[in-house]
Design an enzyme around this catalytic site. Structure first.
Site, PDB file in Angstrom:
ATOM      1  N   ARG A 168      -9.672 -26.103 -21.905  1.00 25.60           N
ATOM      2  CA  ARG A 168      -8.419 -25.393 -22.198  1.00 25.60           C
ATOM      3  C   ARG A 168      -7.279 -25.843 -21.292  1.00 25.60           C
ATOM      4  NH1 ARG A 168      -8.128 -20.298 -24.660  1.00 25.60           N
ATOM      5  NH2 ARG A 168      -9.923 -19.923 -25.958  1.00 25.60           N
ATOM      6  N   ARG A 190      -1.349 -21.458 -22.121  1.00 28.20           N
ATOM      7  CA  ARG A 190      -0.272 -20.556 -21.714  1.00 28.20           C
ATOM      8  C   ARG A 190       0.032 -20.534 -20.226  1.00 28.20           C
ATOM      9  NH1 ARG A 190      -2.932 -15.790 -24.931  1.00 28.20           N
ATOM     10  NH2 ARG A 190      -4.644 -17.117 -24.260  1.00 28.20           N
ATOM     11  N   ARG A 226       5.028 -23.686 -27.930  1.00 29.29           N
ATOM     12  CA  ARG A 226       4.355 -22.684 -28.750  1.00 29.29           C
ATOM     13  C   ARG A 226       5.387 -21.797 -29.452  1.00 29.29           C
ATOM     14  NH1 ARG A 226       2.386 -18.535 -30.623  1.00 29.29           N
ATOM     15  NH2 ARG A 226       0.610 -17.338 -29.890  1.00 29.29           N
ATOM     16  N   ASP A 279      -8.293 -25.579 -32.398  1.00 25.10           N
ATOM     17  CA  ASP A 279      -9.085 -24.403 -32.062  1.00 25.10           C
ATOM     18  C   ASP A 279     -10.390 -24.439 -32.843  1.00 25.10           C
ATOM     19  OD1 ASP A 279      -8.819 -21.786 -30.480  1.00 25.10           O
ATOM     20  OD2 ASP A 279      -9.639 -21.128 -32.386  1.00 25.10           O
ATOM     21  N   TYR A 302     -17.485 -15.266 -34.733  1.00 27.59           N
ATOM     22  CA  TYR A 302     -16.138 -14.817 -35.127  1.00 27.59           C
ATOM     23  C   TYR A 302     -16.065 -14.543 -36.634  1.00 27.59           C
ATOM     24  CZ  TYR A 302     -14.694 -16.086 -30.434  1.00 27.59           C
ATOM     25  OH  TYR A 302     -14.587 -16.150 -29.075  1.00 27.59           O
TER      26      TYR A 302
END
Ligand code: CP3
Length: 347
Positions: free
Chosen positions: A27, A31, A40, A77, A153
């Site tokens: 990652r 952010r 973004r 992702d 998920y």
């Protein structure tokens, strides 16, 4: 132009003990970087960013410009596969991903394997662009989620603490649940194959939630599907380096390594280092395992642990990384410090 054979990351993956460990961070785009937050915002939502080759290329390059990692990881992702299969997906601010859950064989009829590349095409374009724009000595990593983790998920409909729905399905109707896993195996072989065709030199398979399964189920839903993916990829690309990341599996990592055919394995933060040096690194190159929270904390605690990790694992084939992804609270200057510490070990 650097000979690809000379890239530190590829040398470590071939089993070489390199003069200093190559490093990259799971990652590494995200952010914690102000320039990521800016791009973004420009993209609109997160999925638009993933499917915009120019902006996805840009955010992949951002951490490399600051810290000179030895590898770039494609910005995408793991949930793009369910999206491409036709399962409605949204990323909600502060909540993470939300999907319309699939919980039965009947629900699987809503998914379609046939057209995934129509949705995923921009991702391959991002890989292609990156293969031309990353520095010569940098290795390009493609990735996908492992079927089990992606399925958590898809079945729970969001991140989960107890995995009740997916486990109930897997225990109660292994044949039906197996159809979902089979679909994901097939989609993943095809998806990763296209990334390699577009220029990815290595692929990593993220199995973040492998550790919630008992060992017999781990064999069935983690080891077996991963093995099939690797076999599928190697039919087309016999030399392709594949890094596995079965997070949280403890001693079962030995079965994972010996049975899946991974080239290298990523160690989570809880792995005992001396044990890993003796029992795992003797089998395959290892990657890991700094606690991402030490990177938030920084200072002497972080520096001491970096030394310990390199002292313990640096005598064999080793890639420095975290034990899990960077979190948004990470101060960029701590990543800078880590990068300097590792790169200075060269001389
Ligand atoms: O490493 C990189 O820089 C490449 C990009 C990458 C992302 N996700 C971007 C991302 C990679 C390799 C992933 C993998 C991923 N995604 C995993 C496996 C590894 C892990 O961290 O456990 C998982 C489980 C996911 C699913 C996912 N995506 C969740 C649970 C979330 C929400 C939680 C969070 O951290 O926000 C995401 C969103 C996501 N994926 C973000 C990024 C940069 C944040 C989205 C944003 O910018 O708002």
């Amino acid at each position: 132009m650097t000979n690809p054979e000379d890239k530190l990351m590829l040398r470590a993956l071939k089993g070489e003990t390199t003069p200093r460990p190559p490093f990259w961070l799971m990652r590494q785009a995200g952010r914690y970087l102000p320039e990521y937050r800016k791009t973004r915002a420009e993209a609109g939502n997160f999925l638009d960013l993933c499917y915009n080759p120019v902006l996805a290329e840009e955010v992949t390059l951002q951490p490399l410009r600051r810290y000179g990692m030895d590898a770039a990881i494609l910005f995408a992702d793991i949930l793009l596969i369910p999206d491409a299969l036709g399962q409605p997906l949204a990323y909600k601010e502060g909540e993470g991903p939300v999907l319309d859950p699939v919980r039965s064989v009947e629900d699987l009829k809503k998914l379609n394997l046939e057209f995934i590349h129509t949705t995923l095409e921009p991702v391959y374009e991002t890989v292609e662009r990156l293969s031309k724009s990353i520095p010569d000595d940098c290795t390009l990593i493609g990735f996908a989620g492992a079927p089990w983790t992606v399925a958590t998920y898809m079945v729970e409909g969001h991140g989960s603490k107890d995995y009740v729905h997916i486990k109930k399905w897997a225990y109660g109707d292994p044949e039906g649940f197996g159809q979902l896993i089979d679909m994901l195996v097939e989609a993943t072989i095809s998806y990763l194959g296209k990334q390699v065709e577009a220029g990815a030199e290595v692929v990593q398979i993220f199995d973040t939630w492998a550790g919630v399964l008992p060992d017999d189920m781990l064999r069935k839903w983690v080891v077996e599907p991963t093995k099939r993916i690797i076999e599928g990829l190697r039919r087309q690309y016999p030399e392709l380096p594949v890094i596995g990341f079965p997070k949280g599996v403890g001693g079962n990592i030995i079965d994972f390594v010996t049975q899946t055919g991974v080239t290298a394995v990523s160690l989570d933060t809880g792995t005992r280092l001396e044990w890993a040096a003796r029992e795992v690194q003797s089998l395959v190159p290892v990657q890991g395992n700094l606690d991402p929270i030490l990177l938030v904390n920084g200072g002497p605690a972080m520096e001491a642990r970096i030394e310990t990790i390199i002292d313990t694992l640096g005598h064999g084939p080793f890639i420095f990384n975290l034990g899990h992804g960077i979190i948004p609270q990470t101060p960029p200057e701590n990543v800078e410090k880590l990068s300097r510490l590792i790169r200075h070990r060269l001389t």
